[in-house]
Design an enzyme around this catalytic site. Sequence first.
Site, PDB file in Angstrom:
ATOM      1  N   SER A  10       0.848  -1.194   0.000  1.00 19.82           N
ATOM      2  CA  SER A  10       0.000   0.000   0.000  1.00 19.82           C
ATOM      3  C   SER A  10       0.881   1.241   0.000  1.00 19.82           C
ATOM      4  O   SER A  10       1.747   1.396   0.859  1.00 19.82           O
ATOM      5  CB  SER A  10      -0.902   0.017   1.236  1.00 19.82           C
ATOM      6  OG  SER A  10      -1.742   1.147   1.245  1.00 19.82           O
ATOM      7  N   CYS A  11       0.681   2.111  -0.988  1.00 19.14           N
ATOM      8  CA  CYS A  11       1.399   3.385  -1.046  1.00 19.14           C
ATOM      9  C   CYS A  11       0.392   4.511  -0.822  1.00 19.14           C
ATOM     10  O   CYS A  11      -0.815   4.298  -0.911  1.00 19.14           O
ATOM     11  CB  CYS A  11       2.127   3.554  -2.381  1.00 19.14           C
ATOM     12  SG  CYS A  11       1.041   3.720  -3.818  1.00 19.14           S
ATOM     13  N   PRO A  12       0.852   5.735  -0.545  1.00 25.14           N
ATOM     14  CA  PRO A  12      -0.074   6.825  -0.231  1.00 25.14           C
ATOM     15  C   PRO A  12      -1.109   7.096  -1.306  1.00 25.14           C
ATOM     16  O   PRO A  12      -2.279   7.303  -1.004  1.00 25.14           O
ATOM     17  CB  PRO A  12       0.861   8.027  -0.038  1.00 25.14           C
ATOM     18  CG  PRO A  12       2.136   7.425   0.428  1.00 25.14           C
ATOM     19  CD  PRO A  12       2.258   6.124  -0.309  1.00 25.14           C
TER      20      PRO A  12
END
Length: 475
Positions: A10-12
């Site tokens: 999960s990335c921003p």
Amino acid sequence: MNMKLLAVTSCPNGIAHTYMAAEKLAKAAEEAGIDIKVETQGSIGAENVLTEEEIETADGIILAVDKSIEMDRFEGKRVLTCAVSDAIHKPGELIRRFESGDVSVHRSRKEDSEKPGISQTIRIHKKGRAQNPVYRSLMNGVSYMIPFVVVGGLLIALSLGLGGEPGAKGLVVPDHSFWAPILKVGEAAFTFMVPILAGFIAVSIADRPGLAPGMIGGYIAADGSFYGSEAGAGFIGGILAGFIAGYIARWIKSLPVPRVLQPIMPILVIPLAASILVGLLFIFVLGAPIASLMEGLTQFLQGMQGSSKVLLALILGAMIAFDMGGPVNKVAFLFGAAMIAEGQTFIMGAIAAAICTPPLGMGLASLLARSKYQPEEQEAGKAALAMGFVGITEGAIPFAAGDPLRVIPGIMAGSMTAATVAMLSGVTDNVPHGGPIVAAVQAVGNVPMFFVAIAAGTVVTALLVNVLKKPVQTK
């Protein structure tokens, strides 16, 4: 029996890095003969979700995340937490740590486990350098804020572009027009930006008890009438409100209380006390000074001309390209997104041109000098062109990972060129995104020069990288 691993990525922004990390982990596990299932928590929500049975039988879990996630389900399992970039660049090393037993077991902190109803967020177990908790909390707020800014910016851009009429103050949507309520909806979406940013920064720090005080503090920060200022404290105030609310809530959580009060702590006592404290701090201490700072920043940006604008464009362009979606890129992006709400859309205009230049430039470079690229890089070049069109800077990562000393200077030069041309020609952007796609939805002002800026940056990147690179050695 083969080792069985699970992973969450999960990335921003929940777009490119999330899925690139999942792909790299899956490929590395396959090469090592290890079974793996990867859950992606992208912008469209969680996909390929891990089940309770899979978690129970797994030998370990890799969490390649740059924002907070809930950890309750991983209690008692071996958990390795790392940045998304680690899963992209060194997935094999992460898997080998499980094979060597160099991964600790996740245990909830004592004070959290004693408070029912409170879900634990991510704790760092990785040996050595841990992920910066301030950056992680900030990016958690940004990831939830972006949809509101995108929706608001698009609705405002569409209503002005299709229903606006020229007047003394520029384009104005008449009150009787069909587009007038659309404009109001867009403006309403914008009002949520700072409270959402602050609320989810606080959630990252203190879990759900931080949400209400964070959003309340963010709303007060954005509304100058609370502290007698015509201008609010803006995104800087919202960021500060989120961190203050989060740490106040977390401090209250740590206080010993009678067992009879524990059930109401997360839903009543903590939100109420933290909201009062952060509200009073902003109304009587912090609000007015930060609002003055924001007003001064806005006036400074409005007064920038000539060489000062060029310097700003060069800095922003270099930051956007330097780590292609990483922390440095996000700082520049957040600044541009925040300035949209302050009316300084020319900053996002420069950033929008710089965002797409690295993938477009590398795609063009791989077409112009095929002998300097491996077959897989030539395929990556085609994908980079598509990613550049929709403003995904990460499309250049495969090239930079293989040859950083030649590729990164080239893409930085291209993004700096694009940002400078856009800045000097007055390109604007009402949406926190980049690439030709934003022009297609009428979010860009001065579209011809926007494309000139992108073309200039793309050509500079392609030519400079190809000059620096050497032909591929054939066996």
